[in-house]
Design a protein around this motif. Structure first.
Motif, PDB file in Angstrom:
ATOM      1  N   PHE A   1      -2.475  -0.652  -4.311  1.00  0.00           N
ATOM      2  CA  PHE A   1      -2.650  -1.056  -3.158  1.00  0.00           C
ATOM      3  C   PHE A   1      -3.517  -0.168  -2.119  1.00  0.00           C
ATOM      4  CE2 PHE A   1       1.627  -2.715  -4.300  1.00  0.00           C
ATOM      5  CZ  PHE A   1       1.354  -3.999  -4.133  1.00  0.00           C
ATOM      6  N   GLY A   2      -4.569   0.611  -2.893  1.00  0.00           N
ATOM      7  CA  GLY A   2      -5.590   1.180  -2.068  1.00  0.00           C
ATOM      8  C   GLY A   2      -5.102   2.464  -1.365  1.00  0.00           C
ATOM      9  N   PHE A   3      -3.932   2.741  -1.686  1.00  0.00           N
ATOM     10  CA  PHE A   3      -3.337   4.122  -0.849  1.00  0.00           C
ATOM     11  C   PHE A   3      -2.959   3.541   0.741  1.00  0.00           C
ATOM     12  CE2 PHE A   3      -5.908   5.728  -4.163  1.00  0.00           C
ATOM     13  CZ  PHE A   3      -4.928   6.201  -4.997  1.00  0.00           C
ATOM     14  N   ARG A   4      -2.758   2.470   0.789  1.00  0.00           N
ATOM     15  CA  ARG A   4      -2.505   1.905   2.185  1.00  0.00           C
ATOM     16  C   ARG A   4      -1.510   2.687   3.103  1.00  0.00           C
ATOM     17  NH1 ARG A   4      -0.603  -4.407   3.034  1.00  0.00           N
ATOM     18  NH2 ARG A   4      -2.350  -4.608   1.789  1.00  0.00           N
ATOM     19  N   PHE A   5      -0.324   3.328   2.507  1.00  0.00           N
ATOM     20  CA  PHE A   5       0.720   4.059   3.279  1.00  0.00           C
ATOM     21  C   PHE A   5       0.382   5.320   2.999  1.00  0.00           C
ATOM     22  CE2 PHE A   5       2.702  -0.210   2.298  1.00  0.00           C
ATOM     23  CZ  PHE A   5       2.312  -0.561   3.554  1.00  0.00           C
ATOM     24  N   GLY A   6      -0.792   5.970   2.457  1.00  0.00           N
ATOM     25  CA  GLY A   6      -1.027   7.375   2.118  1.00  0.00           C
ATOM     26  C   GLY A   6      -0.539   7.514   0.690  1.00  0.00           C
ATOM     27  N   LYS A   7      -1.113   8.556  -0.106  1.00  0.00           N
ATOM     28  CA  LYS A   7      -0.799   9.045  -1.441  1.00  0.00           C
ATOM     29  C   LYS A   7       0.407   9.051  -1.843  1.00  0.00           C
ATOM     30  CE  LYS A   7      -5.270   9.988  -3.498  1.00  0.00           C
ATOM     31  NZ  LYS A   7      -6.240  10.883  -4.122  1.00  0.00           N
ATOM     32  N   LEU A   8       1.409   8.792  -2.776  1.00  0.00           N
ATOM     33  CA  LEU A   8       2.723   9.195  -3.255  1.00  0.00           C
ATOM     34  C   LEU A   8       2.421  10.372  -4.090  1.00  0.00           C
ATOM     35  CD1 LEU A   8       4.049   5.667  -4.427  1.00  0.00           C
ATOM     36  CD2 LEU A   8       5.142   7.410  -2.599  1.00  0.00           C
TER      37      LEU A   8
ATOM     38  N   PRO B   1      -1.044  12.137 -12.848  1.00  0.00           N
ATOM     39  CA  PRO B   1       0.111  12.310 -12.558  1.00  0.00           C
ATOM     40  C   PRO B   1       1.210  12.009 -13.606  1.00  0.00           C
ATOM     41  CG  PRO B   1      -0.804   9.939 -12.284  1.00  0.00           C
ATOM     42  CD  PRO B   1      -1.881  10.744 -12.643  1.00  0.00           C
ATOM     43  N   TYR B   2       2.185  13.120 -13.546  1.00  0.00           N
ATOM     44  CA  TYR B   2       3.220  12.956 -14.379  1.00  0.00           C
ATOM     45  C   TYR B   2       4.801  12.547 -14.119  1.00  0.00           C
ATOM     46  CZ  TYR B   2      -0.227  14.602 -18.167  1.00  0.00           C
ATOM     47  OH  TYR B   2      -1.194  14.645 -18.802  1.00  0.00           O
ATOM     48  N   TYR B   3       5.025  13.435 -12.823  1.00  0.00           N
ATOM     49  CA  TYR B   3       6.189  13.332 -12.319  1.00  0.00           C
ATOM     50  C   TYR B   3       6.281  13.008 -11.133  1.00  0.00           C
ATOM     51  CZ  TYR B   3       7.037  16.307 -16.377  1.00  0.00           C
ATOM     52  OH  TYR B   3       7.031  16.730 -17.675  1.00  0.00           O
TER      53      TYR B   3
ATOM     54  N   ARG C   1       8.224   6.315   1.519  1.00  0.00           N
ATOM     55  CA  ARG C   1       7.054   6.020   1.381  1.00  0.00           C
ATOM     56  C   ARG C   1       6.805   4.926   0.160  1.00  0.00           C
ATOM     57  NH1 ARG C   1       1.972  10.152   1.538  1.00  0.00           N
ATOM     58  NH2 ARG C   1       2.982  10.329   3.360  1.00  0.00           N
ATOM     59  N   PHE C   2       7.514   5.288  -0.814  1.00  0.00           N
ATOM     60  CA  PHE C   2       7.516   4.372  -2.219  1.00  0.00           C
ATOM     61  C   PHE C   2       8.246   2.944  -1.689  1.00  0.00           C
ATOM     62  CE2 PHE C   2      10.035   2.262  -5.450  1.00  0.00           C
ATOM     63  CZ  PHE C   2       8.948   2.008  -6.143  1.00  0.00           C
ATOM     64  N   LYS C   3       9.174   3.128  -0.725  1.00  0.00           N
ATOM     65  CA  LYS C   3       9.675   1.808  -0.433  1.00  0.00           C
ATOM     66  C   LYS C   3       8.912   0.936   0.414  1.00  0.00           C
ATOM     67  CE  LYS C   3      14.554   3.399  -0.009  1.00  0.00           C
ATOM     68  NZ  LYS C   3      15.723   3.500   0.842  1.00  0.00           N
ATOM     69  N   GLN C   4       8.027   1.500   0.881  1.00  0.00           N
ATOM     70  CA  GLN C   4       6.930   0.629   1.662  1.00  0.00           C
ATOM     71  C   GLN C   4       5.964  -0.221   0.453  1.00  0.00           C
ATOM     72  OE1 GLN C   4       5.336   4.055   4.199  1.00  0.00           O
ATOM     73  NE2 GLN C   4       5.430   2.361   5.883  1.00  0.00           N
ATOM     74  N   TYR C   5       5.656   0.612  -0.402  1.00  0.00           N
ATOM     75  CA  TYR C   5       4.634  -0.112  -1.455  1.00  0.00           C
ATOM     76  C   TYR C   5       5.589  -0.761  -2.129  1.00  0.00           C
ATOM     77  CZ  TYR C   5       0.882   3.407  -0.732  1.00  0.00           C
ATOM     78  OH  TYR C   5      -0.241   4.051  -0.275  1.00  0.00           O
TER      79      TYR C   5
END
Length: 384
Positions: free
Chosen positions: A238-245, A306-308, A318-322
């Motif tokens: 999603f193009g990091f719309r809400f920032g990077k996880l 990214p691993y963990y 933030r994940f819930k937004q994605y």
């Protein structure tokens, strides 16, 4: 025209590619930005001829007969029960903590019943267990937390256990008997020919085409496909719309030694000294006979693949937004560790992929029955 474009050739993507091709007869294009299939489970023979795991040890274990039977279509198995030692106070001690760990660490001769009371005397009551620190100190007390857990967790995650969700240390049991197996699952095996060979057999189907060293962003509008399965980082899609996880990464240092064995078990953890977290010796896992031995040293890092996913409340929010965006995106399924921002074991990823296939069967077949003729556009639009 492909029926499916699947991004990521690890467990999630490969299982779904196999199911869609073999059970539905669908045409699948499976891509991965790495030069190999198998994701993080990829193994290879090094220059010494020893089979090593490129991205650190992967030990298969599960309580699901369905998952075990599914993978058994593509591999034979080598029985293997994983055992881990931790270097604490200049001793190599069993981890998870058990009766032998305590007796050897403190020079005691406790029985299982006595150890139960010994833990209870040292445990610190925690009314609301929320963090990884809470889990351990409420179970075995602060001294063992400091010796076995705090340093290792800080190295692994880059933050103190008091800042991490309880799920991180809740994965590691504490035992009052002498069971020194790391896992207690019913099925504990290693693929007899290695993970890569298992993936090769899984993906050996005329309806599956594989493209490696291929980035989704570069080909998403160049290839015609009807539906998409995405197993990469959901924030990237999603193009990091809400920032990077945030993710924790690892750096691996592979070495070969001119001796037959280096350590008594496959994995030794280092919760106190050293800048690495653990050392793996692969011949314990594979059963390979060889006069030399190959090891991997793991160094946690903030940079790299990214691993963990880092389990903290702000990251979950933030994940819930994605996740909400993903649920509103038609004809795209998000599956796997990175796409669902969860730390899954290998068998859990396989189970998630098999469940996703059943959902796809119900949804796609049901939609086709309701809407005769071409129901989907040929290509997906780029993510906004």
């Amino acid at each position: 025209m492909f029926d499916w474009l699947i991004v990521g050739a690890g467990f999630a993507g490969s299982v779904l590619a196999e199911r869609l091709a073999s059970q539905r007869g669908d045409k699948v294009l499976l891509i991965d930005r790495r030069p190999h299939i198998g994701g993080n489970a990829y193994d290879r023979y090094d220059d010494a001829g020893l089979l090593i795991h490129q991205y650190g040890p992967h030990i298969f274990h599960t309580n699901s007969e369905q998952i075990f039977d599914y993978l058994s279509q593509f591999t034979g198995w080598r029985p293997y029960e994983h055992r881990v030692l931790a270097e604490v106070d200049d001793q190599l001690l069993p981890i998870p903590i058990n009766l032998d760990t305590i007796n050897r660490l403190y020079g005691l001769n406790l029985t299982s019943d006595e150890l139960d009371r010994w833990f209870a005397e040292r445990a610190e009551p925690v009314e609301d267990i929320r963090t990884s620190e809470d889990v351990v100190v409420s179970r075995v007390g602060r001294e063992l937390y400091e010796k076995f857990f705090r340093g290792y967790t800080r190295k692994q995650w880059g933050v103190d256990p008091s800042e991490l969700d309880k799920s991180v240390t809740a994965r590691v049991p504490t035992r009052t008997n002498r069971d020194d197996r790391y896992f207690g699952d019913e099925f504990q095996f290693m693929p007899a020919g290695g993970y890569t060979r298992m993936f090769e057999r899984m993906l050996d189907h005329p309806n599956i085409r594989i493209m490696l060293q291929t980035d989704f962003a570069e080909i998403r509008n160049e290839i015609r496909y009807r539906r998409l399965i995405f197993t990469g980082p959901i924030d990237e899609y999603f193009g990091f719309r809400f920032g990077k996880l945030p993710y924790r990464s690892l750096q691996f240092r592979h070495v070969t030694l001119d001796k037959e064995w280096h350590q008594p078990v496959a994995v030794v953890n280092y919760p106190q000294e050293r800048d690495y977290t653990r050392v793996t010796e692969y011949k314990h896992l594979t059963g390979q006979k060889h006069p030399r031995t190959s090891l991997t040293y793991e160094h946690p890092s903030d940079e790299g693949d990214p691993y963990y996913p880092v389990p903290r409340p702000e990251n979950a929010a933030r994940f819930k937004q994605y996740d909400a965006l993903a649920r509103e995106t038609p004809d795209v399924w998000f599956v796997g560790r990175l796409a669902t921002y969860r730390y899954y074991n290998m068998d859990q990823v396989v189970g998630q992929a098999l469940s996703a296939f059943r959902r796809i069967e119900n949804e796609v077949s049901g939609r086709a029955a309701r809407e005769p003729g071409p129901a989907l556009v040929d290509t997906l639009q780029p993510a906004p």
